[in-house]
Design a protein around this motif. Sequence first.
Motif, PDB file in Angstrom:
ATOM      1  N   ARG A  96       0.826  -1.221   0.000  1.00 11.14           N
ATOM      2  CA  ARG A  96       0.000   0.000   0.000  1.00 11.14           C
ATOM      3  C   ARG A  96       0.853   1.261   0.000  1.00 11.14           C
ATOM      4  O   ARG A  96       0.475   2.279  -0.565  1.00 11.14           O
ATOM      5  CB  ARG A  96      -0.955  -0.032   1.194  1.00 11.14           C
ATOM      6  CG  ARG A  96      -1.969  -1.163   1.084  1.00 11.14           C
ATOM      7  CD  ARG A  96      -2.720  -1.411   2.361  1.00 11.14           C
ATOM      8  NE  ARG A  96      -1.827  -1.854   3.432  1.00 11.14           N
ATOM      9  CZ  ARG A  96      -2.233  -2.428   4.553  1.00 11.14           C
ATOM     10  NH1 ARG A  96      -3.526  -2.635   4.756  1.00 11.14           N
ATOM     11  NH2 ARG A  96      -1.378  -2.802   5.482  1.00 11.14           N
ATOM     12  N   GLU A 119       1.737   1.822  -3.600  1.00  9.48           N
ATOM     13  CA  GLU A 119       0.585   2.314  -4.368  1.00  9.48           C
ATOM     14  C   GLU A 119       0.433   3.820  -4.216  1.00  9.48           C
ATOM     15  O   GLU A 119       0.168   4.530  -5.183  1.00  9.48           O
ATOM     16  CB  GLU A 119      -0.690   1.614  -3.910  1.00  9.48           C
ATOM     17  CG  GLU A 119      -0.786   0.166  -4.359  1.00  9.48           C
ATOM     18  CD  GLU A 119      -2.008  -0.546  -3.796  1.00  9.48           C
ATOM     19  OE1 GLU A 119      -2.737   0.051  -2.965  1.00  9.48           O
ATOM     20  OE2 GLU A 119      -2.241  -1.700  -4.181  1.00  9.48           O
ATOM     21  N   GLN A 120       0.604   4.320  -3.001  1.00  7.82           N
ATOM     22  CA  GLN A 120       0.473   5.758  -2.779  1.00  7.82           C
ATOM     23  C   GLN A 120       1.685   6.521  -3.304  1.00  7.82           C
ATOM     24  O   GLN A 120       1.553   7.621  -3.848  1.00  7.82           O
ATOM     25  CB  GLN A 120       0.263   6.031  -1.294  1.00  7.82           C
ATOM     26  CG  GLN A 120      -1.076   5.488  -0.804  1.00  7.82           C
ATOM     27  CD  GLN A 120      -1.435   6.012   0.563  1.00  7.82           C
ATOM     28  OE1 GLN A 120      -0.980   7.066   0.984  1.00  7.82           O
ATOM     29  NE2 GLN A 120      -2.277   5.270   1.257  1.00  7.82           N
ATOM     30  N   ARG A 125       3.485   5.798  -5.856  1.00  4.83           N
ATOM     31  CA  ARG A 125       3.381   5.906  -7.317  1.00  4.83           C
ATOM     32  C   ARG A 125       2.597   7.161  -7.723  1.00  4.83           C
ATOM     33  O   ARG A 125       2.974   7.847  -8.673  1.00  4.83           O
ATOM     34  CB  ARG A 125       2.685   4.668  -7.896  1.00  4.83           C
ATOM     35  CG  ARG A 125       3.530   3.416  -7.931  1.00  4.83           C
ATOM     36  CD  ARG A 125       2.746   2.257  -8.564  1.00  4.83           C
ATOM     37  NE  ARG A 125       3.418   0.984  -8.429  1.00  4.83           N
ATOM     38  CZ  ARG A 125       4.358   0.518  -9.239  1.00  4.83           C
ATOM     39  NH1 ARG A 125       4.753   1.251 -10.286  1.00  4.83           N
ATOM     40  NH2 ARG A 125       4.910  -0.663  -9.034  1.00  4.83           N
ATOM     41  N   THR A 126       1.511   7.460  -7.035  1.00  2.87           N
ATOM     42  CA  THR A 126       0.692   8.622  -7.414  1.00  2.87           C
ATOM     43  C   THR A 126       1.425   9.928  -7.128  1.00  2.87           C
ATOM     44  O   THR A 126       1.311  10.890  -7.893  1.00  2.87           O
ATOM     45  CB  THR A 126      -0.672   8.618  -6.696  1.00  2.87           C
ATOM     46  OG1 THR A 126      -0.489   8.725  -5.286  1.00  2.87           O
ATOM     47  CG2 THR A 126      -1.451   7.351  -7.003  1.00  2.87           C
TER      48      THR A 126
END
Length: 197
Positions: free
Chosen positions: A126, A129-130, A132-133
């Motif tokens: 997780r 995932e964050q 990457r943004t």
Amino acid sequence: MTRIAVLIGSTRPGRRGVVVADWVARAAAAHPAVAAGEVAVDVVDLADHALPLLDEPVPALAADYRHEHTRGWAEVIGSYDGFVFVTPEYNHSFPAALKNAVDFLFAEWNDKAAGFVSYGAHGGIRAVEQLRTVLAEVKVATVRTQVFFSMAGDLELFTDPDAWTASTYQTENLGTMLDELIAWTVALKPVRTKAVA
């Protein structure tokens, strides 16, 4: 020569990021492009740069850095073509110190590539995932393949890091990620060159 930084994304005492980053650097040394001298890999530790909480009065987009610590950090990040972010997961996200380090700069991140090696109770999935943004906003292209270490599969990393070794699968996965990262870094070079010209 293509330069890649293995960036330790935690500054917490007792962090496992140093162990993981050292493993990444040692394993990367066997990559054909590194062994051939086409790619250099260095470990960059956020803890060595002692960045305060973001204290620049002008947004990083303007590249009007007022503080010496910012200019020093910009010089470090600007000297690399790509990154391997080594990050733990804290409360379903990546560390505040890493977010702060990203936020200090803009152009120095642009048109570069990044891969990820994460760790945590659930592998740090997780957190990545964050991350990457956030990196997309500073124009960093991220590769698909990710290496991760969880408490379920790599308990020694968390309990006895001196005895820990990565699995063959994780080492092979790192090789795949480095293949992607190097290819993307090389492909983006003309974009970086145009931006500087």
